[in-house]
Design an enzyme around this catalytic site. Structure first.
Site, PDB file in Angstrom:
ATOM      1  N   CYS A  14      26.762  42.375  13.648  1.00  0.00           N
ATOM      2  CA  CYS A  14      27.816  42.464  12.630  1.00  0.00           C
ATOM      3  C   CYS A  14      28.929  41.470  12.921  1.00  0.00           C
ATOM      4  CB  CYS A  14      28.360  43.884  12.569  1.00  0.00           C
ATOM      5  SG  CYS A  14      29.683  44.066  11.346  1.00  0.00           S
ATOM      6  N   CYS A  27      32.449  42.711  12.244  1.00  0.00           N
ATOM      7  CA  CYS A  27      32.997  43.604  13.274  1.00  0.00           C
ATOM      8  C   CYS A  27      33.396  42.833  14.522  1.00  0.00           C
ATOM      9  CB  CYS A  27      31.957  44.648  13.696  1.00  0.00           C
ATOM     10  SG  CYS A  27      30.962  45.295  12.363  1.00  0.00           S
ATOM     11  N   ASP A  28      32.570  41.921  14.943  1.00  0.00           N
ATOM     12  CA  ASP A  28      32.707  41.375  16.299  1.00  0.00           C
ATOM     13  C   ASP A  28      33.098  39.903  16.367  1.00  0.00           C
ATOM     14  OD1 ASP A  28      31.999  43.872  17.249  1.00  0.00           O
ATOM     15  OD2 ASP A  28      29.864  43.417  17.190  1.00  0.00           O
TER      16      ASP A  28
END
Ligand code: NAP
Length: 305
Positions: free
Chosen positions: A132, A135-136
């Protein structure tokens, strides 16, 4: 006894549905699965969920969601659903030999990212290996990173990651992308993006964090190690819908079809989160649709009475 609301799946969508259904006095039964908590159980830090200004670990966040659902007397079964029958109401839900009858059903069984299943991948998940970028990506400021895949997701993730990374290498197993032309061109034209064609990642290198990938060229069989601090998998997701095949309308990729709100093709069955959504796939959007599903189920029950 017939349950008013049974929720299948315990990620952000399911647990939010439980909180809302419980607070509506529907005393929901949540079948949380043997691996409860969903995809966030596999992540490390979550920094984009509002309300946690200092970030929160994925598993801790899911425990907090669960505590909140429990506080309002959601009941939990910690096993997997083995069969459902949506052909008559109340619907049938089986957990092994245990038969449960439900007036409404909320499906929030999620999806799973596809992984390469190569050495090093599992060990380094959350430590440089991610599925992701949203997200990261933020953790990879000025680093060199790799994206695996050749579809629209891979292009989108690679382009997004150029905001942080100093260089993004897309590793793709063929000599052309599956992605739409416009997305592929955007990636190919980007000065920070390079492509390794005809290449597969055979191993992810590193002890505590990712230090590189071992890549094999499928045409020449040449193997090389590429130094990198992050590996983003973008090789697709699979929705968890095997239980519902033939009973609910699914799209051509197997995701549950919804109609307007969280209603599915079967009246009284609602769906929320990644089992429906192949576009946003965020905890916050899943939680949002979980709340919607509980409200839709409550209104549907009211209309029946
Ligand atoms: P996808 O279209 O199925 O692409 C998956 C990619 O990963 C393919 O290039 C595939 O290679 C590769 N791949 C699969 N398994 C692999 C493995 N084991 N090892 C190495 N490579 C592997 O999945 P997606 O990109 O997640 O997209 C899913 C759907 O969402 C698509 O319909 C897409 O158009 C849509 N989507 C749209 C947008 C947008 O429009 N903004 C953004 C994201 C997704 P091959 O090409 O060789 O099969």
């Amino acid at each position: 006894m017939t349950e008013r609301v049974v929720i299948i799946g315990s990620g952000p969508a399911g647990l939010t549905a439980a909180i809302y259904a419980a607070r509506a006095g529907l005393s929901p039964l949540m079948i949380e699965g043997s691996q409860a908590g969903g995809q966030l159980m596999l992540t490390t830090e979550v920094e984009n969920y509002p309300g946690f200004p200092d970030g929160v670990m994925g598993p801790e966040m899911m425990q907090l969601f669960r505590n909140q659902a429990e506080r309002f007397e959601t009941r939990f079964i910690t096993s997997d659903v083995t069969r459902v029958d949506l052909s008559e109401r109340p619907f049938g839900v089986w957990v092994g030999d245990q038969e449960i009858r439900a007036e409404t059903l909320i499906i929030s069984t999620g999806a799973t990212a596809r992984w390469l299943e190569v050495p090093g991948e599992e060990k380094l998940r959350g430590h440089g290996v991610s599925a992701c970028a949203t997200c990261d990506g933020f953790f990879f400021r000025d680093r060199e990173i790799v994206v695996v895949g050749g579809g629209d997701s891979a292009m989108e993730e690679a382009l997004f990651l150029t905001k942080f990374a100093s260089k993004v290498t897309i590793i793709h197993r063929r000599d052309e992308f599956r992605a739409s032309k416009i997305m592929a061109e955007r990636a190919l034209d980007h000065p920070k993006i390079e492509v390794m064609w005809d290449s597969v990642v055979e191993e992810i290198l590193g002890e505590d964090t990712v230090t590189g990938v071992r890549v094999r060229n499928v045409k020449t069989d040449a193997v090389e190690d590429l130094a990198t601090e992050g590996v983003f998998m973008a090789i697709g997701h699979d929705p968890t819908t095997a239980l519902f095949k033939g009973q609910l309308e699914l799209n051509d990729k197997g995701y549950v079809e919804t109609f307007g709100n969280t209603s599915t093709s079967v009246p009284g069955v609602f769906a929320a989160g990644d089992v429906v959504d192949f576009t946003y796939r965020q905890a916050i959007t899943a939680a949002g649709t979980g709340a919607q599903a509980a409200i839709d189920a409550e209104r549907w029950l009211d209309n029946q009475e």
